[in-house]
Design an enzyme around this catalytic site. Structure first.
Site, PDB file in Angstrom:
ATOM      1  N   LYS A  69      34.313  13.373  -2.723  1.00 43.77           N
ATOM      2  CA  LYS A  69      33.205  12.476  -2.320  1.00 43.77           C
ATOM      3  C   LYS A  69      32.354  12.077  -3.520  1.00 43.77           C
ATOM      4  CE  LYS A  69      33.018  14.708   2.226  1.00 43.77           C
ATOM      5  NZ  LYS A  69      32.297  15.661   3.081  1.00 43.77           N
ATOM      6  N   TYR A 190      39.961   8.299   3.661  1.00 40.89           N
ATOM      7  CA  TYR A 190      39.113   9.504   3.563  1.00 40.89           C
ATOM      8  C   TYR A 190      39.957  10.787   3.543  1.00 40.89           C
ATOM      9  CZ  TYR A 190      35.913  13.194   4.993  1.00 40.89           C
ATOM     10  OH  TYR A 190      35.220  14.375   5.052  1.00 40.89           O
ATOM     11  N   TYR A 242      25.744  21.262   0.555  1.00 42.42           N
ATOM     12  CA  TYR A 242      25.377  21.049   1.963  1.00 42.42           C
ATOM     13  C   TYR A 242      24.064  21.724   2.322  1.00 42.42           C
ATOM     14  CZ  TYR A 242      30.154  19.548   1.937  1.00 42.42           C
ATOM     15  OH  TYR A 242      31.295  18.921   1.621  1.00 42.42           O
TER      16      TYR A 242
HETATM   17  N1  GLN Z   1      38.278  17.100   4.643  1.00 42.51           N
HETATM   18  C1  GLN Z   1      37.168  17.912   5.020  1.00 42.51           C
HETATM   19  C2  GLN Z   1      36.608  17.393   6.328  1.00 42.51           C
HETATM   20  O1  GLN Z   1      36.580  16.234   6.503  1.00 42.51           O
HETATM   21  C3  GLN Z   1      36.122  17.892   3.953  1.00 42.51           C
HETATM   22  C4  GLN Z   1      34.935  18.755   4.283  1.00 42.51           C
HETATM   23  C5  GLN Z   1      34.446  19.595   3.148  1.00 42.51           C
HETATM   24  O2  GLN Z   1      35.108  19.836   2.144  1.00 42.51           O
HETATM   25  N2  GLN Z   1      33.267  20.139   3.340  1.00 42.51           N
HETATM   26  O3  GLN Z   1      36.190  18.120   7.187  1.00 42.51           O
END
Ligand code: GLN
Length: 315
Positions: A69, A190, A242
Protein backbone atom coordinates in the site's frame (compact mmCIF):
# COMPACT_ATOMS: atom_id res chain seq x y z
CA UNK A 1 32.73 3.43 25.95
CA UNK A 2 32.58 -0.16 24.68
CA UNK A 3 32.36 -0.21 20.89
CA UNK A 4 29.96 -2.84 19.55
CA UNK A 5 29.73 -4.38 16.15
CA UNK A 6 26.45 -4.21 14.22
CA UNK A 7 26.47 -7.89 13.19
CA UNK A 8 26.47 -8.82 16.88
CA UNK A 9 23.73 -6.33 17.71
CA UNK A 10 21.62 -7.63 14.84
CA UNK A 11 21.96 -11.23 16.06
CA UNK A 12 21.05 -10.15 19.60
CA UNK A 13 18.04 -8.27 18.22
CA UNK A 14 16.94 -11.40 16.36
CA UNK A 15 17.24 -13.57 19.47
CA UNK A 16 15.34 -10.95 21.47
CA UNK A 17 12.57 -10.88 18.85
CA UNK A 18 12.42 -14.68 18.77
CA UNK A 19 11.31 -14.77 22.41
CA UNK A 20 8.05 -13.08 21.44
CA UNK A 21 7.05 -15.34 18.55
CA UNK A 22 4.80 -17.40 20.81
CA UNK A 23 2.74 -14.27 21.52
CA UNK A 24 1.52 -14.21 17.92
CA UNK A 25 0.14 -16.43 15.21
CA UNK A 26 0.18 -16.63 11.43
CA UNK A 27 -2.77 -14.94 9.69
CA UNK A 28 -5.39 -17.62 9.11
CA UNK A 29 -8.10 -15.61 7.36
CA UNK A 30 -6.11 -15.97 4.14
CA UNK A 31 -5.78 -19.79 3.91
CA UNK A 32 -2.45 -19.73 2.06
CA UNK A 33 -0.86 -17.60 4.80
CA UNK A 34 -1.95 -20.12 7.44
CA UNK A 35 0.52 -22.62 5.90
CA UNK A 36 3.60 -20.48 6.68
CA UNK A 37 5.92 -21.62 9.52
CA UNK A 38 5.30 -19.16 12.36
CA UNK A 39 8.84 -19.59 13.74
CA UNK A 40 10.55 -17.95 10.79
CA UNK A 41 12.27 -14.67 11.62
CA UNK A 42 14.68 -12.60 9.54
CA UNK A 43 16.03 -9.09 9.22
CA UNK A 44 18.14 -7.10 6.75
CA UNK A 45 19.68 -3.64 7.02
CA UNK A 46 21.02 -1.33 4.32
CA UNK A 47 22.93 1.66 5.72
CA UNK A 48 23.29 5.09 4.18
CA UNK A 49 26.89 4.09 3.46
CA UNK A 50 25.57 1.23 1.32
CA UNK A 51 26.56 -1.55 3.72
CA UNK A 52 24.33 -4.58 4.14
CA UNK A 53 23.74 -6.77 7.17
CA UNK A 54 21.44 -9.77 7.55
CA UNK A 55 20.35 -12.18 10.26
CA UNK A 56 18.03 -15.18 10.50
CA UNK A 57 15.67 -16.21 7.70
CA UNK A 58 16.37 -13.19 5.55
CA UNK A 59 16.38 -15.19 2.31
CA UNK A 60 12.92 -16.60 2.87
CA UNK A 61 10.31 -15.08 0.54
CA UNK A 62 6.98 -13.83 1.89
CA UNK A 63 4.09 -11.82 0.51
CA UNK A 64 4.31 -8.14 1.37
CA UNK A 65 0.54 -7.69 1.89
CA UNK A 66 -0.17 -4.19 3.23
CA UNK A 67 3.41 -3.01 2.68
CA UNK A 68 2.36 -2.84 -0.99
CA UNK A 69 0.00 0.00 0.00
CA UNK A 70 2.97 2.33 0.50
CA UNK A 71 4.14 1.72 -3.07
CA UNK A 72 0.67 2.14 -4.55
CA UNK A 73 0.45 5.44 -2.68
CA UNK A 74 3.78 6.53 -4.20
CA UNK A 75 2.54 5.47 -7.65
CA UNK A 76 -0.77 7.33 -7.27
CA UNK A 77 0.76 10.52 -5.80
CA UNK A 78 3.33 10.73 -8.58
CA UNK A 79 0.88 10.01 -11.42
CA UNK A 80 -2.23 11.84 -10.24
CA UNK A 81 -0.99 14.43 -7.69
CA UNK A 82 -1.86 14.67 -4.00
CA UNK A 83 -4.97 16.81 -4.44
CA UNK A 84 -6.71 14.18 -6.53
CA UNK A 85 -5.58 11.24 -4.39
CA UNK A 86 -6.75 12.92 -1.19
CA UNK A 87 -10.10 13.74 -2.73
CA UNK A 88 -10.73 9.96 -2.61
CA UNK A 89 -9.08 9.02 0.67
CA UNK A 90 -8.35 10.79 3.98
CA UNK A 91 -5.13 11.49 5.90
CA UNK A 92 -6.24 10.51 9.38
CA UNK A 93 -5.58 7.39 11.40
CA UNK A 94 -8.80 5.49 11.83
CA UNK A 95 -8.13 3.91 15.23
CA UNK A 96 -9.99 0.88 13.86
CA UNK A 97 -8.66 -2.48 12.68
CA UNK A 98 -7.19 -2.51 9.17
CA UNK A 99 -10.14 -4.40 7.71
CA UNK A 100 -12.92 -2.41 9.35
CA UNK A 101 -15.71 -1.04 7.24
CA UNK A 102 -17.49 0.74 10.11
CA UNK A 103 -16.53 4.28 9.16
CA UNK A 104 -17.38 3.77 5.50
CA UNK A 105 -20.98 3.43 6.57
CA UNK A 106 -21.41 5.71 9.53
CA UNK A 107 -18.84 8.52 9.59
CA UNK A 108 -18.16 9.48 6.04
CA UNK A 109 -18.10 7.59 2.81
CA UNK A 110 -14.36 8.16 2.28
CA UNK A 111 -11.82 5.78 3.80
CA UNK A 112 -9.81 7.39 6.64
CA UNK A 113 -6.37 6.85 5.08
CA UNK A 114 -4.62 4.99 2.23
CA UNK A 115 -3.21 2.23 4.47
CA UNK A 116 -6.39 0.66 5.84
CA UNK A 117 -7.83 -1.85 3.37
CA UNK A 118 -10.67 0.40 2.21
CA UNK A 119 -8.26 3.26 1.51
CA UNK A 120 -5.82 1.03 -0.33
CA UNK A 121 -8.66 -0.41 -2.43
CA UNK A 122 -9.70 3.15 -3.35
CA UNK A 123 -6.11 3.97 -4.39
CA UNK A 124 -5.83 0.69 -6.31
CA UNK A 125 -9.00 1.71 -8.17
CA UNK A 126 -7.38 4.99 -9.27
CA UNK A 127 -4.36 3.16 -10.63
CA UNK A 128 -6.24 0.23 -12.19
CA UNK A 129 -8.40 2.68 -14.12
CA UNK A 130 -5.43 4.12 -16.07
CA UNK A 131 -2.50 1.70 -15.76
CA UNK A 132 -1.67 -1.98 -16.02
CA UNK A 133 -0.61 -3.99 -12.97
CA UNK A 134 2.74 -4.50 -14.73
CA UNK A 135 3.39 -0.72 -14.52
CA UNK A 136 3.01 -0.92 -10.75
CA UNK A 137 5.22 -4.02 -10.59
CA UNK A 138 7.97 -2.16 -12.47
CA UNK A 139 8.03 0.45 -9.68
CA UNK A 140 8.11 -2.24 -6.98
CA UNK A 141 11.07 -3.94 -8.68
CA UNK A 142 12.92 -0.64 -9.09
CA UNK A 143 12.46 0.38 -5.46
CA UNK A 144 13.39 -3.05 -4.13
CA UNK A 145 16.29 -3.44 -6.54
CA UNK A 146 15.42 -6.83 -8.04
CA UNK A 147 13.93 -7.52 -11.47
CA UNK A 148 12.68 -10.98 -10.61
CA UNK A 149 10.11 -9.91 -8.03
CA UNK A 150 6.76 -11.56 -8.86
CA UNK A 151 3.27 -12.21 -7.54
CA UNK A 152 2.74 -15.40 -5.53
CA UNK A 153 -0.09 -16.94 -7.56
CA UNK A 154 -1.35 -19.23 -4.79
CA UNK A 155 -1.65 -16.39 -2.29
CA UNK A 156 -3.37 -14.25 -4.91
CA UNK A 157 -5.94 -16.98 -5.65
CA UNK A 158 -6.43 -17.58 -1.93
CA UNK A 159 -7.08 -13.88 -1.26
CA UNK A 160 -9.36 -13.49 -4.22
CA UNK A 161 -11.44 -16.51 -3.21
CA UNK A 162 -11.81 -15.58 0.43
CA UNK A 163 -11.71 -11.76 0.47
CA UNK A 164 -15.39 -11.20 1.19
CA UNK A 165 -14.79 -8.33 3.60
CA UNK A 166 -12.59 -6.52 1.08
CA UNK A 167 -15.23 -7.15 -1.57
CA UNK A 168 -17.88 -5.65 0.70
CA UNK A 169 -15.77 -2.51 1.20
CA UNK A 170 -15.26 -2.13 -2.53
CA UNK A 171 -18.98 -2.46 -3.24
CA UNK A 172 -19.83 0.03 -0.48
CA UNK A 173 -17.38 2.51 -2.03
CA UNK A 174 -18.72 1.85 -5.50
CA UNK A 175 -22.21 2.52 -4.20
CA UNK A 176 -21.19 5.84 -2.63
CA UNK A 177 -19.18 6.97 -5.67
CA UNK A 178 -15.72 6.84 -4.04
CA UNK A 179 -14.77 4.07 -6.45
CA UNK A 180 -15.40 4.92 -10.09
CA UNK A 181 -13.80 1.81 -11.54
CA UNK A 182 -14.97 -1.74 -12.02
CA UNK A 183 -15.04 -3.43 -8.59
CA UNK A 184 -13.68 -6.79 -9.68
CA UNK A 185 -10.85 -5.23 -11.73
CA UNK A 186 -9.93 -3.05 -8.75
CA UNK A 187 -9.93 -6.02 -6.38
CA UNK A 188 -7.82 -8.06 -8.77
CA UNK A 189 -5.25 -5.26 -8.72
CA UNK A 190 -5.43 -4.95 -4.93
CA UNK A 191 -5.08 -8.70 -4.26
CA UNK A 192 -2.21 -8.98 -6.73
CA UNK A 193 -0.26 -6.15 -5.10
CA UNK A 194 -0.77 -7.72 -1.65
CA UNK A 195 0.53 -11.06 -3.04
CA UNK A 196 3.86 -9.74 -4.31
CA UNK A 197 6.63 -11.80 -2.75
CA UNK A 198 10.15 -10.84 -1.76
CA UNK A 199 12.75 -11.28 0.99
CA UNK A 200 13.97 -8.89 3.68
CA UNK A 201 16.95 -7.79 1.58
CA UNK A 202 14.54 -6.50 -1.10
CA UNK A 203 12.52 -4.76 1.58
CA UNK A 204 15.63 -3.20 3.15
CA UNK A 205 16.63 -1.80 -0.25
CA UNK A 206 13.28 -0.04 -0.46
CA UNK A 207 13.57 1.07 3.19
CA UNK A 208 17.01 2.58 2.52
CA UNK A 209 15.52 4.77 -0.23
CA UNK A 210 12.89 5.99 2.23
CA UNK A 211 15.56 6.67 4.86
CA UNK A 212 17.61 8.54 2.26
CA UNK A 213 14.77 10.96 1.42
CA UNK A 214 13.78 9.19 -1.81
CA UNK A 215 17.28 8.79 -3.27
CA UNK A 216 18.74 5.37 -4.11
CA UNK A 217 21.81 4.95 -1.92
CA UNK A 218 24.19 3.26 -4.37
CA UNK A 219 23.41 5.33 -7.49
CA UNK A 220 22.47 8.68 -5.96
CA UNK A 221 19.42 8.71 -8.27
CA UNK A 222 16.20 10.21 -6.91
CA UNK A 223 13.45 7.57 -7.26
CA UNK A 224 10.72 9.19 -5.18
CA UNK A 225 9.81 12.91 -5.20
CA UNK A 226 10.53 14.89 -2.03
CA UNK A 227 6.88 15.89 -1.69
CA UNK A 228 5.77 12.24 -2.00
CA UNK A 229 8.28 11.12 0.63
CA UNK A 230 6.99 13.71 3.09
CA UNK A 231 3.39 12.53 2.72
CA UNK A 232 4.31 8.85 2.70
CA UNK A 233 6.47 8.89 5.81
CA UNK A 234 4.02 11.06 7.74
CA UNK A 235 1.30 8.51 7.04
CA UNK A 236 3.65 5.65 7.95
CA UNK A 237 4.17 7.31 11.34
CA UNK A 238 0.48 7.92 12.01
CA UNK A 239 -1.12 4.87 10.33
CA UNK A 240 1.64 2.42 9.30
CA UNK A 241 1.09 -0.04 12.15
CA UNK A 242 -2.71 0.35 12.07
CA UNK A 243 -4.38 0.72 15.46
CA UNK A 244 -0.97 -0.02 17.02
CA UNK A 245 0.69 3.04 15.46
CA UNK A 246 0.64 5.20 18.62
CA UNK A 247 2.40 2.67 20.84
CA UNK A 248 4.85 1.83 18.04
CA UNK A 249 5.72 5.53 17.69
CA UNK A 250 6.67 5.64 21.37
CA UNK A 251 8.47 2.31 21.61
CA UNK A 252 10.23 2.25 18.23
CA UNK A 253 9.91 5.70 16.64
CA UNK A 254 10.47 5.07 12.93
CA UNK A 255 8.18 5.51 9.93
CA UNK A 256 7.16 1.90 9.26
CA UNK A 257 4.56 -0.23 7.51
CA UNK A 258 3.53 -3.75 8.37
CA UNK A 259 1.72 -6.49 6.43
CA UNK A 260 -0.19 -9.54 7.66
CA UNK A 261 2.34 -11.76 5.88
CA UNK A 262 4.72 -10.73 8.70
CA UNK A 263 6.77 -8.14 6.84
CA UNK A 264 7.70 -4.71 8.19
CA UNK A 265 9.50 -1.98 6.28
CA UNK A 266 11.09 0.62 8.57
CA UNK A 267 13.03 3.77 7.81
CA UNK A 268 15.58 4.99 10.35
CA UNK A 269 15.95 8.53 9.08
CA UNK A 270 19.30 9.26 7.41
CA UNK A 271 20.76 6.18 9.03
CA UNK A 272 19.47 2.91 7.59
CA UNK A 273 16.61 1.03 5.98
CA UNK A 274 15.34 -2.08 7.74
CA UNK A 275 13.38 -5.00 6.26
CA UNK A 276 11.84 -7.59 8.58
CA UNK A 277 9.97 -10.84 8.21
CA UNK A 278 8.29 -12.74 11.06
CA UNK A 279 4.92 -14.28 10.18
CA UNK A 280 3.62 -14.60 13.75
CA UNK A 281 1.46 -11.49 14.04
CA UNK A 282 -0.44 -9.85 16.90
CA UNK A 283 -4.15 -9.03 16.93
CA UNK A 284 -3.47 -5.73 15.17
CA UNK A 285 -1.75 -7.52 12.29
CA UNK A 286 1.85 -6.58 13.15
CA UNK A 287 4.72 -9.10 13.34
CA UNK A 288 5.45 -9.65 17.04
CA UNK A 289 9.02 -10.85 16.52
CA UNK A 290 9.59 -8.04 14.03
CA UNK A 291 8.19 -5.40 16.35
CA UNK A 292 10.59 -6.46 19.10
CA UNK A 293 13.58 -6.60 16.75
CA UNK A 294 12.83 -3.02 15.78
CA UNK A 295 12.42 -1.94 19.39
CA UNK A 296 15.76 -3.54 20.25
CA UNK A 297 17.54 -1.90 17.31
CA UNK A 298 15.93 1.45 18.04
CA UNK A 299 17.25 1.38 21.62
CA UNK A 300 20.70 -0.02 20.84
CA UNK A 301 21.40 2.15 17.80
CA UNK A 302 19.57 5.32 18.90
CA UNK A 303 17.20 5.08 15.91
CA UNK A 304 14.08 6.63 17.48
CA UNK A 305 13.26 9.80 15.56
CA UNK A 306 13.37 11.84 18.76
CA UNK A 307 16.51 10.21 20.13
CA UNK A 308 19.61 12.41 20.36
CA UNK A 309 21.78 9.69 21.91
CA UNK A 310 24.98 8.73 20.18
CA UNK A 311 25.29 5.02 19.51
CA UNK A 312 28.39 3.02 20.37
CA UNK A 313 27.73 0.59 17.54
CA UNK A 314 29.78 0.79 14.36
CA UNK A 315 27.99 0.25 11.05
N1 GLN B 1 -4.27 -8.62 1.76
C1 GLN B 1 -4.56 -8.29 3.11
C2 GLN B 1 -6.04 -7.98 3.23
O1 GLN B 1 -6.56 -7.40 2.35
C3 GLN B 1 -3.74 -7.11 3.55
C4 GLN B 1 -3.99 -6.73 4.98
C5 GLN B 1 -2.75 -6.43 5.76
O2 GLN B 1 -1.62 -6.77 5.41
N2 GLN B 1 -2.96 -5.85 6.92
O3 GLN B 1 -6.69 -8.30 4.18
Amino acid sequence: MEIKNIAEVLNDALEYGRKYINKGNVATYIPELAKVDKNLLGVSIVTMGGKRYHAGDWQHEFTIQSISKTISLIFALEHFGSEYVFSKVGMESSGDPFNSLDKLEIKNKYPSNPFINAGAIAVAGLIADKYEFEDYLVLVRRLCGRDLIEVDKNVYISENETGLLNRSMAYLMKNSGVLDTDVEETLKFYFRMCSIKMNTNDLANYASILANDGVEVKSGIRLIDKSTIKILKSLMVTCGMYDGSGEFAIRVGMPAKSGVGGGIVASAENKMGIGIFGPAIDTQGNSVGGYHILEYLSNELGLHYFSRELSNVVY
